[in-house]
Design an enzyme around this catalytic site. Structure first.
Site, short mmCIF file in Angstrom:
data_model
loop_
_atom_site.label_atom_id
_atom_site.label_comp_id
_atom_site.label_asym_id
_atom_site.label_seq_id
_atom_site.Cartn_x
_atom_site.Cartn_y
_atom_site.Cartn_z
N ARG A 1 0.83 -1.22 0.00
CA ARG A 1 0.00 0.00 0.00
C ARG A 1 0.85 1.26 0.00
O ARG A 1 0.46 2.28 -0.55
CB ARG A 1 -0.99 -0.05 1.16
N VAL B 1 1.50 1.81 -3.55
CA VAL B 1 0.37 2.49 -4.22
C VAL B 1 0.35 3.98 -3.83
O VAL B 1 -0.02 4.83 -4.65
CB VAL B 1 -0.97 1.80 -3.88
N TYR B 2 0.77 4.28 -2.61
CA TYR B 2 0.88 5.69 -2.19
C TYR B 2 1.86 6.42 -3.11
O TYR B 2 1.57 7.51 -3.62
CB TYR B 2 1.36 5.72 -0.73
N GLY B 3 3.01 5.79 -3.37
CA GLY B 3 4.01 6.38 -4.27
C GLY B 3 3.47 6.54 -5.68
O GLY B 3 3.71 7.54 -6.36
#
Ligand code: ADE
Length: 272
Positions: free
Chosen positions: A168, A171-173
């Site tokens: 996750r 996915v933040y990046g």
């Protein structure tokens, strides 16, 4: 407050949304809220029964709704999801990457297979969906919105789910990077970080993995002293996917009753 109408049914008029993991739990609730705000909705998931049941429920609410049985880990399934959405609705304007999953285990006991499975769904699957839908949005030249559903503890970790927290954060990046890269196409990319929401889906499994004491501990550690209501997440998601959020991109917004703050520094006694 439950069942309260927050958004006009014109807000997402003529828009088409894909919601992964849309057959159950929080995904279903977000699909329903987007639909009530005027969007047509394509539900994506691996199991047909919940997808069919949710499609029926949403159709009875006068929401234009279809579904695709697909595994987001599989790029061919992902491509078929986009093709089917275009065949049925003609375009796609919104993608909610909600599908995900994990199991609780000490990191030192992870098998390679277990690690890869969680990374494959939560990070790779989210990328495959985002790339395929993004390509379609770029082709359409009408902009678009991607919303990634993450967790509220991205930056402080959570013991027992190292694979999921790692994925996750990936996915933040991706959220930050694509917000910059796709701004020229008017594609906004944001993320939300829900705290504990009890539904019949994934979060409930996680809650029960920790037992009732886990839920109670989270409640006590949350300044608002309760778990989230699924419609509260659906309202935030609908706002972020709507033109009302047209100047918001690259953001990560927690929705957790203040849980990430812990107790803060308490100079006054807490009272209920
Ligand atoms: N929901 C949870 N995991 C999923 C997957 N791999 N594909 C589609 N929906 C999912």
């Amino acid at each position: 407050m439950i069942g309260m109408k927050v958004f006009s049914s014109e807000l997402l008029k003529d828009m088409v949304a894909i919601v992964t993991g849309g057959g159950t739990g929080l995904g279903k609730k977000m699909a329903q809220e987007l639909g009530q705000a005027g969007a047509s909705v394509m539900l994506v998931g691996r199991r047909e029964d919940p997808l069919r049941a949710t499609q029926q429920e949403l159709t009875e609410m006068d929401i234009a709704c279809g579904y695709v049985v697909a595994n987001i880990r599989n790029p061919e399934d992902v491509q078929r999801t986009v093709s089917e959405t275009i065949r049925v609705f003609g375009l796609v304007n919104i993608l909610i990457n909600n599908a995900g999953g994990q199991f609780v285990q000490p990191a030192e006991d992870f098998s390679v297979k277990g690690w890869k499975a969680v990374i494959d769904t939560n990070l790779n699957g989210t990328f495959y969906m985002t790339q395929a839908v993004g390509r379609q949005m770029i082709k359409q030249r009408e902009g678009g919105v991607v919303l990634n559903i993450l967790v509220n503890f991205l930056h402080r970790g959570a013991s027992g789910i190292a694979h999921s927290v790692a994925a996750r954060n990936g996915v933040y990046g991706l959220t930050k990077t694509l917000a910059v890269e796709w701004a020229k196409y008017q594609i906004r990319v944001n993320a939300v970080g829900p705290g504990l929401f009890i539904t019949e889906g994934m979060m409930e499994e996680m809650a029960s993995a920790g037992g009732p004491s886990f839920v109670e501990t989270v409640r006590q550690g949350t300044p608002l002293k309760r778990t989230g209501r699924p419609e509260e997440l659906a309202w935030l998601a609908t706002f972020l996917c709507s033109p009302a959020a047209s100047y918001i991109t690259g953001e990560y917004i927690r929705i957790d009753g203040g849980n990430s703050l812990g107790g803060g520094i308490q100079l006054l006694p807490e009272c209920d």
